[in-house]
Scaffold this motif. Structure first.
Motif, PDB file in Angstrom:
ATOM      1  N   ILE A 246      -2.916  18.163 -75.691  1.00 25.10           N
ATOM      2  CA  ILE A 246      -3.858  18.540 -76.742  1.00 25.10           C
ATOM      3  C   ILE A 246      -3.332  18.082 -78.094  1.00 25.10           C
ATOM      4  O   ILE A 246      -2.115  18.026 -78.310  1.00 25.10           O
ATOM      5  N   ALA A 247      -4.241  17.715 -78.986  1.00 27.63           N
ATOM      6  CA  ALA A 247      -3.862  17.299 -80.337  1.00 27.63           C
ATOM      7  C   ALA A 247      -3.963  18.509 -81.258  1.00 27.63           C
ATOM      8  O   ALA A 247      -5.037  19.088 -81.427  1.00 27.63           O
ATOM      9  N   LEU A 248      -2.830  18.889 -81.844  1.00 27.40           N
ATOM     10  CA  LEU A 248      -2.782  20.043 -82.732  1.00 27.40           C
ATOM     11  C   LEU A 248      -3.037  19.604 -84.166  1.00 27.40           C
ATOM     12  O   LEU A 248      -2.440  18.646 -84.651  1.00 27.40           O
ATOM     13  N   GLN A 249      -3.922  20.307 -84.841  1.00 30.17           N
ATOM     14  CA  GLN A 249      -4.318  19.955 -86.192  1.00 30.17           C
ATOM     15  C   GLN A 249      -3.547  20.775 -87.233  1.00 30.17           C
ATOM     16  O   GLN A 249      -2.811  21.705 -86.898  1.00 30.17           O
ATOM     17  N   ASP A 250      -3.722  20.413 -88.494  1.00 28.63           N
ATOM     18  CA  ASP A 250      -3.046  21.086 -89.603  1.00 28.63           C
ATOM     19  C   ASP A 250      -3.250  22.599 -89.562  1.00 28.63           C
ATOM     20  O   ASP A 250      -4.358  23.087 -89.372  1.00 28.63           O
ATOM     21  N   GLY A 322     -10.700  37.894 -81.253  1.00 26.98           N
ATOM     22  CA  GLY A 322     -11.107  36.753 -82.058  1.00 26.98           C
ATOM     23  C   GLY A 322     -10.505  35.440 -81.607  1.00 26.98           C
ATOM     24  O   GLY A 322     -10.338  34.515 -82.411  1.00 26.98           O
ATOM     25  N   ILE A 323     -10.187  35.337 -80.324  1.00 27.43           N
ATOM     26  CA  ILE A 323      -9.581  34.122 -79.770  1.00 27.43           C
ATOM     27  C   ILE A 323     -10.672  33.253 -79.146  1.00 27.43           C
ATOM     28  O   ILE A 323     -11.363  33.669 -78.214  1.00 27.43           O
ATOM     29  N   THR A 324     -10.820  32.036 -79.649  1.00 30.58           N
ATOM     30  CA  THR A 324     -11.820  31.117 -79.113  1.00 30.58           C
ATOM     31  C   THR A 324     -11.187  29.979 -78.318  1.00 30.58           C
ATOM     32  O   THR A 324     -11.902  29.252 -77.621  1.00 30.58           O
ATOM     33  N   GLN A 325      -9.862  29.834 -78.423  1.00 37.16           N
ATOM     34  CA  GLN A 325      -9.200  28.730 -77.736  1.00 37.16           C
ATOM     35  C   GLN A 325      -8.049  29.260 -76.881  1.00 37.16           C
ATOM     36  O   GLN A 325      -7.001  29.652 -77.399  1.00 37.16           O
ATOM     37  N   ALA A 326      -8.294  29.288 -75.582  1.00 38.50           N
ATOM     38  CA  ALA A 326      -7.297  29.784 -74.636  1.00 38.50           C
ATOM     39  C   ALA A 326      -7.332  28.947 -73.370  1.00 38.50           C
ATOM     40  O   ALA A 326      -8.398  28.524 -72.905  1.00 38.50           O
ATOM     41  N   GLN A 337     -10.412  28.323 -68.892  1.00 40.19           N
ATOM     42  CA  GLN A 337     -10.275  28.074 -70.323  1.00 40.19           C
ATOM     43  C   GLN A 337     -11.576  28.390 -71.053  1.00 40.19           C
ATOM     44  O   GLN A 337     -12.655  28.421 -70.465  1.00 40.19           O
ATOM     45  N   THR A 338     -11.451  28.631 -72.341  1.00 38.82           N
ATOM     46  CA  THR A 338     -12.630  28.863 -73.166  1.00 38.82           C
ATOM     47  C   THR A 338     -13.344  27.529 -73.383  1.00 38.82           C
ATOM     48  O   THR A 338     -12.758  26.459 -73.217  1.00 38.82           O
ATOM     49  N   LYS A 339     -14.615  27.598 -73.775  1.00 37.30           N
ATOM     50  CA  LYS A 339     -15.377  26.371 -74.006  1.00 37.30           C
ATOM     51  C   LYS A 339     -14.773  25.549 -75.138  1.00 37.30           C
ATOM     52  O   LYS A 339     -14.713  24.319 -75.050  1.00 37.30           O
ATOM     53  N   ALA A 340     -14.321  26.218 -76.174  1.00 42.29           N
ATOM     54  CA  ALA A 340     -13.735  25.499 -77.313  1.00 42.29           C
ATOM     55  C   ALA A 340     -12.455  24.784 -76.909  1.00 42.29           C
ATOM     56  O   ALA A 340     -12.180  23.674 -77.365  1.00 42.29           O
ATOM     57  N   MET A 341     -11.678  25.409 -76.042  1.00 44.44           N
ATOM     58  CA  MET A 341     -10.440  24.787 -75.576  1.00 44.44           C
ATOM     59  C   MET A 341     -10.738  23.598 -74.659  1.00 44.44           C
ATOM     60  O   MET A 341     -10.087  22.550 -74.734  1.00 44.44           O
ATOM     61  N   ALA A 342     -11.727  23.749 -73.808  1.00 43.83           N
ATOM     62  CA  ALA A 342     -12.076  22.693 -72.863  1.00 43.83           C
ATOM     63  C   ALA A 342     -12.480  21.412 -73.571  1.00 43.83           C
ATOM     64  O   ALA A 342     -12.273  20.301 -73.059  1.00 43.83           O
ATOM     65  N   LYS A 343     -13.051  21.531 -74.768  1.00 44.32           N
ATOM     66  CA  LYS A 343     -13.467  20.349 -75.545  1.00 44.32           C
ATOM     67  C   LYS A 343     -12.270  19.574 -76.085  1.00 44.32           C
ATOM     68  O   LYS A 343     -12.388  18.392 -76.411  1.00 44.32           O
ATOM     69  N   ARG A 344     -11.111  20.230 -76.156  1.00 44.96           N
ATOM     70  CA  ARG A 344      -9.948  19.602 -76.768  1.00 44.96           C
ATOM     71  C   ARG A 344      -8.886  19.175 -75.766  1.00 44.96           C
ATOM     72  O   ARG A 344      -8.140  18.230 -76.012  1.00 44.96           O
ATOM     73  N   VAL A 345      -8.806  19.860 -74.660  1.00 44.60           N
ATOM     74  CA  VAL A 345      -7.721  19.617 -73.700  1.00 44.60           C
ATOM     75  C   VAL A 345      -7.986  18.380 -72.863  1.00 44.60           C
ATOM     76  O   VAL A 345      -9.095  18.151 -72.380  1.00 44.60           O
ATOM     77  N   LYS A 346      -6.940  17.591 -72.684  1.00 41.97           N
ATOM     78  CA  LYS A 346      -6.984  16.439 -71.788  1.00 41.97           C
ATOM     79  C   LYS A 346      -6.065  16.743 -70.611  1.00 41.97           C
ATOM     80  O   LYS A 346      -4.867  16.831 -70.742  1.00 41.97           O
ATOM     81  N   LEU A 347      -6.683  16.933 -69.433  1.00 40.73           N
ATOM     82  CA  LEU A 347      -5.897  17.214 -68.237  1.00 40.73           C
ATOM     83  C   LEU A 347      -5.184  15.950 -67.785  1.00 40.73           C
ATOM     84  O   LEU A 347      -5.745  14.859 -67.804  1.00 40.73           O
ATOM     85  N   LEU A 348      -3.949  16.094 -67.347  1.00 40.36           N
ATOM     86  CA  LEU A 348      -3.142  14.943 -66.948  1.00 40.36           C
ATOM     87  C   LEU A 348      -3.057  14.825 -65.428  1.00 40.36           C
ATOM     88  O   LEU A 348      -3.336  15.762 -64.710  1.00 40.36           O
TER      89      LEU A 348
END
Length: 348
Positions: A246-250, A322-326, A337-348
Motif C-alpha cells: 500500500i502507498a502511504l500518504q502524508d 471512526g475507522i474506514t481503512q482496515a 477489509q473495508t471498502k476504502a482499504m480495498a481501493k488502496r491495497v495491492k495484493l501480492l
C-alpha cells in the motif's frame, strides 16, 4: 499538550513486537529524481523493540538535531511510563489505585488517560488499558513468560471484579478509582502516542519529509523522494513475505496488531498476549489487523480492538471508532477489509 508530554509519557513497550516479527515492512523505493541532501537515518533499541527514524530532503545538521530530540523524548518515555517498573508514572498510578488512594498527575497524563477512556468506550470496551492486572495474571508483564497459564477459577475471579479504565475518575488533576483491581497498562496505544509525538516534534523542527517506525508500526510525513511511501503488509503465515502493498500518504499512520507477535505455548497450545477484557482469555479469531488513520494513537487502539472483536463484530467496532481503512487476516489466512482499504491495497 506535546511539550509537556515530552517530559512525562511512557508505558510498557516490551509488549511490542520485535522488528523481525512485525507485520509491517517498509519497501525500498527508487528515487525518481536527485535529492539535495542524503537521507538522515538512525536506528535505536528502545521500548523493547527497534525504532527507526528517517528524515529526507533536510540539511544533515538540522535533521540530526531533530532526530536527537526525538531520541531524548523516547528515552524519557521509556523511563517514565514503564507499567511494571517502580518510579515511573504508570507504576505510581497503579500503586495508588491498589492502596485506594488518589494521586495527582500531570495534565498531559490526565489528557492521555481521558483520550484512552474515549477510545475504550468507542471500541465497545474491547480496547481497555485498565486491564493490567489481567496482563500480570497471564504473565505477560515479564520479559520471559514462565507459565503455566492462569486457571479458569483465577480468570473467573478477575471477571467478577472486572477492572476497566472506565473506573478511573478525576477531580481536577487528582486521579482515583473505586475499583482497586484497576491496573493501567498502555501497551495497546502508547506506541501510537509516541509516534504522534515524534512526528509533531520533527514537524516543529522544520522537517517536511520523514518516517518514524516503532517495531514496524509507523507514521509518515510528506513523501520519500517525491513519491508516496510504499509499505508492505506481512503475511502472518510466512513472516518472510509480504501479503500486500500500500502507498502511504502524508500524515498517515499504519498500525498492526497480531496474535503471533508476542505469545507463549503451553502443552501444545499457543496463547497470544492480546487479551479480551470480556472473557479474560487471549483473542484468537484474527491473526492480524492493520489500520490506517491520521492519528497513530487511534489507529493503535483500533487495531487491538478489531483483533479482539473477531469476524462477527469488527465492522461495527470499526464504525464506532471512526475507522474506514482496515485490513484483517483470519486464522485461516482469509482476508477481510473495508471498502476504502480495498481501493488502496495491492495484493501480492
Amino acid at each position: 499538550m506535546f511539550p509537556v508530554i515530552f517530559q512525562t509519557i511512557f508505558h510498557r513497550f516490551t509488549t511490542l513486537p520485535f522488528t523481525l516479527a512485525s507485520l509491517i515492512l517498509l519497501f525500498s523505493m527508487t528515487a525518481c529524481q536527485s535529492q539535495s541532501f542524503e537521507p538522515t537515518k538512525t536506528t535505536l533499541f528502545v521500548f523493547g523493540t527497534m525504532v527507526d527514524i528517517a528524515v529526507y530532503d533536510t540539511e544533515p545538521n538540522i535533521a540530526e538535531q531533530a532526530i536527537s530530540q526525538v531520541e531524548q523524548t523516547f528515552q524519557t518515555m521509556h523511563h517514565e511510563w514503564h507499567a511494571w517498573e517502580k518510579g515511573g508514572i504508570v507504576s505510581k498510578i497503579n500503586q495508588a489505585i491498589a492502596r485506594k488512594q488518589s494521586i495527582e498527575v500531570p495534565k498531559s497524563v490526565k489528557n492521555f488517560i481521558l483520550t484512552s477512556q474515549d477510545l475504550s468506550q468507542k471500541s465497545q470496551g474491547l480496547f481497555d488499558p485498565g486491564i493490567g492486572s489481567l496482563v500480570a495474571l497471564w504473565g505477560f508483564h515479564a520479559e520471559e513468560w514462565q507459565g503455566p497459564p492462569p486457571s479458569d477459577q483465577q480468570i473467573k475471579h478477575w471477571l467478577e471484579n472486572k477492572p476497566s479504565i472506565a473506573n478511573i475518575s478525576f477531580k481536577k488533576n487528582q486521579l482515583s478509582s473505586q475499583n482497586s483491581y484497576v491496573q493501567m497498562d498502555f501497551g495497546g496505544n502508547a506506541k501510537g502516542l509516541a509516534i504522534d509525538i515524534a512526528l509533531a516534534s520533527l514537524k516543529k523542527a522544520g522537517i517536511k519529509n520523514a518516517l518514524v517506525s516503532i517495531g514496524g508500526d509507523m507514521k509518515v510525513m510528506g513523501s520519500k523522494n517525491n513519491q508516496a511511501w510504499s509499505i508492505g503488509i506481512q503475511n502472518p503465515q510466512n513472516l518472510n513475505k509480504a501479503l500486500a502493498q500500500i502507498a502511504l500518504q502524508d500524515n498517515e499512520s499504519i498500525m498492526t496488531s497480531g496474535n503471533y507477535q508476542r505469545y507463549f505455548e503451553w502443552q501444545g497450545k499457543r496463547y497470544s498476549h492480546i487479551l479480551d477484557p470480556n472473557t479474560g482469555y487471549p483473542a484468537n479469531s484474527f491473526s492480524s489487523v492493520t489500520v490506517i488513520h491520521n492519528d497513530a494513537t487511534t489507529a493503535d487502539a483500533a487495531a487491538t480492538a478489531l483483533l479482539i472483536a473477531g469476524p462477527a463484530r469488527w465492522e461495527a467496532v470499526a464504525k464506532s471508532m471512526g475507522i474506514t481503512q482496515a485490513f484483517l487476516i483470519d486464522t485461516e489466512g482469509n482476508i477481510l477489509q473495508t471498502k476504502a482499504m480495498a481501493k488502496r491495497v495491492k495484493l501480492l
